[in-house]
Structures are given as structure tokens and as C-alpha cells.
Design a protein around this motif. Sequence first.
Motif, short mmCIF file in Angstrom:
data_model
loop_
_atom_site.label_atom_id
_atom_site.label_comp_id
_atom_site.label_asym_id
_atom_site.label_seq_id
_atom_site.Cartn_x
_atom_site.Cartn_y
_atom_site.Cartn_z
N GLN A 233 49.14 6.61 23.51
CA GLN A 233 50.45 6.11 23.09
C GLN A 233 50.36 4.70 22.54
O GLN A 233 51.11 4.30 21.66
CB GLN A 233 51.44 6.17 24.25
CG GLN A 233 51.82 7.60 24.56
CD GLN A 233 52.79 7.70 25.72
OE1 GLN A 233 53.23 6.70 26.26
NE2 GLN A 233 53.11 8.92 26.10
N ALA A 234 49.43 3.92 23.09
CA ALA A 234 49.23 2.56 22.58
C ALA A 234 48.74 2.64 21.13
O ALA A 234 49.20 1.90 20.26
CB ALA A 234 48.25 1.81 23.45
N ASN A 235 47.81 3.56 20.89
CA ASN A 235 47.31 3.73 19.53
C ASN A 235 48.44 4.15 18.59
O ASN A 235 48.51 3.71 17.45
CB ASN A 235 46.21 4.80 19.50
CG ASN A 235 44.91 4.27 20.07
OD1 ASN A 235 44.70 3.06 20.14
ND2 ASN A 235 44.06 5.16 20.51
N LYS A 236 49.31 5.01 19.12
CA LYS A 236 50.42 5.49 18.31
C LYS A 236 51.32 4.31 17.94
O LYS A 236 51.76 4.18 16.81
CB LYS A 236 51.20 6.53 19.11
CG LYS A 236 52.21 7.26 18.30
CD LYS A 236 52.63 8.54 19.02
CE LYS A 236 53.90 9.09 18.40
NZ LYS A 236 55.12 8.68 19.09
N LYS A 237 51.53 3.44 18.91
CA LYS A 237 52.38 2.28 18.66
C LYS A 237 51.73 1.37 17.61
O LYS A 237 52.39 0.89 16.69
CB LYS A 237 52.62 1.54 19.98
CG LYS A 237 53.62 0.41 19.91
CD LYS A 237 55.01 0.85 19.55
CE LYS A 237 55.79 1.33 20.75
NZ LYS A 237 57.17 1.72 20.43
N ALA A 238 50.43 1.14 17.76
CA ALA A 238 49.72 0.30 16.79
C ALA A 238 49.83 0.91 15.40
O ALA A 238 50.06 0.21 14.40
CB ALA A 238 48.26 0.14 17.20
N HIS A 239 49.70 2.23 15.38
CA HIS A 239 49.82 2.93 14.11
C HIS A 239 51.21 2.72 13.51
O HIS A 239 51.35 2.44 12.31
CB HIS A 239 49.56 4.42 14.34
CG HIS A 239 49.75 5.27 13.12
ND1 HIS A 239 48.81 5.33 12.13
CD2 HIS A 239 50.78 6.05 12.74
CE1 HIS A 239 49.26 6.13 11.18
NE2 HIS A 239 50.45 6.58 11.53
N GLU A 240 52.23 2.81 14.35
CA GLU A 240 53.61 2.62 13.88
C GLU A 240 53.79 1.21 13.31
O GLU A 240 54.45 1.02 12.28
CB GLU A 240 54.60 2.79 15.03
CG GLU A 240 54.90 4.22 15.39
CD GLU A 240 55.74 4.30 16.68
OE1 GLU A 240 55.74 5.38 17.27
OE2 GLU A 240 56.36 3.29 17.08
N LEU A 242 51.47 -0.74 11.98
CA LEU A 242 50.82 -0.85 10.68
C LEU A 242 51.61 -0.11 9.60
O LEU A 242 51.77 -0.59 8.48
CB LEU A 242 49.38 -0.30 10.77
CG LEU A 242 48.44 -1.11 11.65
CD1 LEU A 242 47.03 -0.55 11.58
CD2 LEU A 242 48.44 -2.58 11.25
N GLU A 243 52.10 1.07 9.96
CA GLU A 243 52.89 1.85 9.00
C GLU A 243 54.14 1.08 8.56
O GLU A 243 54.51 1.08 7.40
CB GLU A 243 53.34 3.17 9.65
CG GLU A 243 52.23 4.19 9.77
CD GLU A 243 51.92 4.85 8.44
OE1 GLU A 243 52.78 5.58 7.94
OE2 GLU A 243 50.82 4.61 7.90
#
Length: 562
Positions: A233-240, A242-243
Motif C-alpha cells: 500500500q505504501a508503494n501504491k501511495k508513492a505511485h499515486e 508520482l502520477e
Amino acid sequence: MLSKDVDFLGLLKTGMSSTPVGVVLVNAQSADMPIVFANQAFFDMTGYCKKEVIGNNCRLLQGAATNKNTVKAINKALRECRYGKFSILNYRKNGSRFWNQLTLSPVINSEGVCTHYLGFQQDVTKEREQEALLSYQANHDLLTGLLNRSALDDALEQRLFSANLANEFVVVMCLNLDEFKVVNDGLGYKVGNELVKQVAERLKRLLAPRDLIARLNGDEFALVVFDCQCYRQANKKAHEVLESLLKTFVIDSVPLHISGSIGISCNQRFNERAYELMQEASIAMTEAKSAGRNTWCWSHGQPNNILSSEVAVNLRYELSSALLDHQFELFYQPIINLNEGSVRSYEALIRWRHPEKGLISPGLFIPIAEQTGQIIPLGLWVLRQACADVLLMQRETGRSIPVAVNISPLQFRREDFFEIFLDVVSEFDLSLDLIQIEVTESLLIDGSSKAIDLVEKFRSVGVKVALDDFGTGYSSLSYIRSMPLDKIKLDRSFIKEIDTDLKSAAIVKAVVDMSHSLGLKVVAEGVETESQLDVLARYQCDYVQGFLFSKPLPLLDIIDRS
Ligand code: C2E
Ligand code: CA
Ligand code: CA
């Protein structure tokens, strides 16, 4: 009441008439403590006139937002005949609010009886606002309104303390805008400032109310996220994050494109202090920068060996969207029982079907995913997919053949890996002997007793564990002795020369003999020729895997063949 007391009150009233401080005098002897005198300053301050005030209780100044506890404290002081000082939110006649600094003073007569109270009132609204402004300025970045560094440090330290106690996952991200200097120097600091403001707005929208966000300096932000349950989920947040930066910014009608680099740390390894998490995230952020920007990097507490090739740089970022875009597939390579010649299990090998670059070798992207932490979501995907594929194979062929999944050391070291593994397998209602795991030696070397315990846990629930790539790393035979393994996979490099090089052959024979004496099975990887197979058969190797039997194939091909 004695006449000299009355005189005294008369004097007091006259004296108070012209002071600039609001003064009221209330009768303490009457149950509702009515106001018996108020001076001009009080009328000016509250907007009431004499008629409206005299005979009334002071509560006419209170309103909906007046703090009940302050009122209680005032009443208590009155009951106890005490002096008291209070700051209370009061209402003027016209409904407007002001902060009243109230000083209460009992008037005691010569017989020691409290006959009246004097209330001195001062409108301190301006001072309160000034204080609030100063404290806001001390804690906030004035351009964006976000917290500043020191306020974030304080808030994080407090919140970490309780989060650590409650074993909550806290993620700290340090975000730096890429090439911000180019914007600032090229378009001027006004545009730069506006960009920073807009970035702050976008970031705020990604966070939950209890998360924290700060501007650390120029183009650097910190985000503290409390609602991630895991690395994925942390990766998902980081991805969000950057997006959200990739969407075009418009400043003075000029479109601007930027990206960011994120370093991530979390409180899962040790119960670290706030400043340590900030430091780690900041170091990881510089790694993300040198890894090619527009990406994130986890802090591992150890230097990542950064891949410098240009391919790797681009792949990093593409990896995260690839998972969302379903660009990964699992191929399967059979592992054959040498004696019986039958398929004993399959090894699941990941493939990345890149929309432009075609198939990308896991040898290229797995190390990148390990560096960036993306191996965690990727590994989870592999496990899920393998489970789904085993089910499909069962259904299509009527046979249950186990599948071995490669586990990266980063996954294996995660505290919750065992539980996640069990959850996933049970989600598919699969028997645990149908999913095997392959781990590498590096894991055993730095994980020592913890890794051994975990391997033991897997075996205790019926999951078979193989030691992968044996012979390529440190390969101390003593590891195998202390490891509760099922299988050893001999690396391809030994098998390659087994029929031409006596030393390779001798090593293979020794490893097979020793493994057998420890009760372990041996798999030979990368068997490509009949002559290699002959030697392995002579040495009584248990299983073989390699192009001689089959390349890794898509699931449907495997089903067709069986
Ligand atoms: P590995 O675990 O040692 O996997 C065996 C590799 O040897 C595979 O390469 C396979 O295609 C290749 N191979 C099998 N038989 C032969 C042969 O006869 N000759 C030759 N020359 N090669 C053979 P692949 O699929 O490119 O995978 C490379 C590595 O990537 C794997 O090595 C493994 O370490 C990693 N990997 C692959 N899938 C995953 C995954 O799902 N998770 C993780 N963590 N790592 C993976
Ligand atoms: Ca493997
Ligand atoms: Ca291997």
C-alpha cells in the motif's frame, strides 16, 4: 450592610466610571448575582447600554462557542469567593465575538462577608489573534500553508510513539521535485512558487485527514502516511503521488510538466525515532534521484547498488505501472523426477510483456524491483497468480502438481510474509503442499537464525522449501546442515560443464552425496544435453530441470502438454 461599606462601594463606582478597562460589579448576596454597576468601558466593549445590563447576570455575554469548562471554572471561583483570571470567548450585543480577559475579585466587607464581585474585563482579541498567527507562522510554511520541518518533526515524534506501541505501520516519504531548478531559473521564482503551491494542493488531496504533510524547503516535501497496512500500500501511495505530479500544471496559462523522486522509510524494522525515519527517507530520495528520477526508492538501511544502465533507469518507473496494466505473466518450467522421467513439479517464472520492448527477462527487472521495493507487490502478484494457475491446471488436467515460486530475500525478510503467504494460499483453498518456495542463499547468510526459524515455520505447515542457485554464492556447506530444507537446486553453471570438466563433476557428485546424507533432495538446473543427463543419473541426482525437457512455457501450453 454597614454604611461605611456602602460608601466604599459608592467611591469604587465613581472611581471605575472612567477607567479604560471594562468593570462590572455584581451582587454576591443575591442568588443570580445580578450586575449592579457597569462602567462606560464595559458598555463600549459589549455594545450593551446600562438599562440592558443592570439587574442581569453576566451570562448575557456568553454564546454557543463559549467554552463550558471556562464558565464552570468561573462559577467555582465565585462559589469559593476567590480571585481568578480567565480568558473567555464572549459575545457583543450585535452577536460578534471577542476574547475577554476577565479578572474576578471578591469584595469582602469588614465582617468578612463577600458582598460583591468586581469583574475587570479586557478585550484581548487582537492579542489572541496575533499569538495564533505567530504560532501558526512558527509551525507552517507560509507559501503553501503546510507544516514546516520542525512542526512535522514534533508531530511525527508524538504520533510515532503511539503508533509504535500499537504496532501501526507508519510510512515516511520524502519527495523532491525533479528539475525544479530549471523552472525556477528559467521561468522565475514567481512561477516556481506557484508550482510549489499547486503541488502542495495536489499532495494534500492524496492524503487522509490524519496523515501529515510538510514542506521541508524549496521543492522538498515530506508525507507521513498512517493508513498503509503494508509495503504494497505504501508503494501504491508513492505511485499515486508520482502520477499526480505527472498531470500537466498550468501557471499563467503556460503548461508545465514535472516529476518527482521519492524516498520511503517506515517504522517496521526497528522502532525508530522521527528524525531517523526522516533521514532514511531523505537518503532514499537521493537514491531515487540517481536511479533516474520519477520513481521511488525504499530505504533498506543499507546502500542499494544502483543500476546505472539507461535501460534499468527507464524500467524502474515502468515497473510500477506494468503491474497495474497486467503486463506480467507466469511461465512454467517442469521439474522432472530423473528416475521416473515424470513431471514432479513446475517452477513459476515471471515474464514481463512490455508493450513496446517485448518480453523482458526477469534477470533484468527482478534486481530493479528488489532495489525499489517493488518486488513486494510483484512477489505477491506471482504468488496469487501461481495459486490461480494451480487451480486451473487441476481443473483442466485432473491432476494436482505442485508449483514452486521464487521468493526474493526482501519478501522473505518481511515480518508478515508467512501470514500473507498462508492467507493467499487459503484464499484459493489450496493445500499447502501444492505451493513450494525457492529461496536463495543470501537470505540465509544475513538472516541467520530468524531465516532458519521462518523456513522451519513453512515446513511445519507442509510447504516445501528449496535452496535456489546453490553454488553461486557463499555456498557454505554448514548452512545446509543447519537449514531445515527439502531441496537444493544446483546452479546451472555447474551442470553446464559437468560432462567436460572433472572439477565441476566432482563438485556435483559431492553435493549430491552430502545432500542425500542430510536427507535433502537435489535438483539440477539448466540441463540442456543428454550427456549432462547421463552424468546426473549416474550421480543419482533426484530431479532435473532444463531446456532438454522444456523451456518455461505459458500455462496453456503446459496444460496442453499434460
Ligand atoms: P532461477 O530461479 O535460477 O530460474 C531459473 C532460470 O534458468 C530461468 O530463467 C530459466 O528460464 C532458466 N533456465 C531453465 N532451464 C534452462 C536451461 O536449460 N538453459 C538455460 N540457459 N537456462 C535455463 P529466467 O526465467 O530468465 O529467470 C531468471 C531469474 O529471475 C530466476 O532464476 C529467478 O532468480 C528470477 N525470477 C524469475 N521469476 C521470479 C519470480 O517470480 N520472483 C522472483 N523473486 N524471482 C524470479
Ligand atoms: Ca528458482
Ligand atoms: Ca536457480
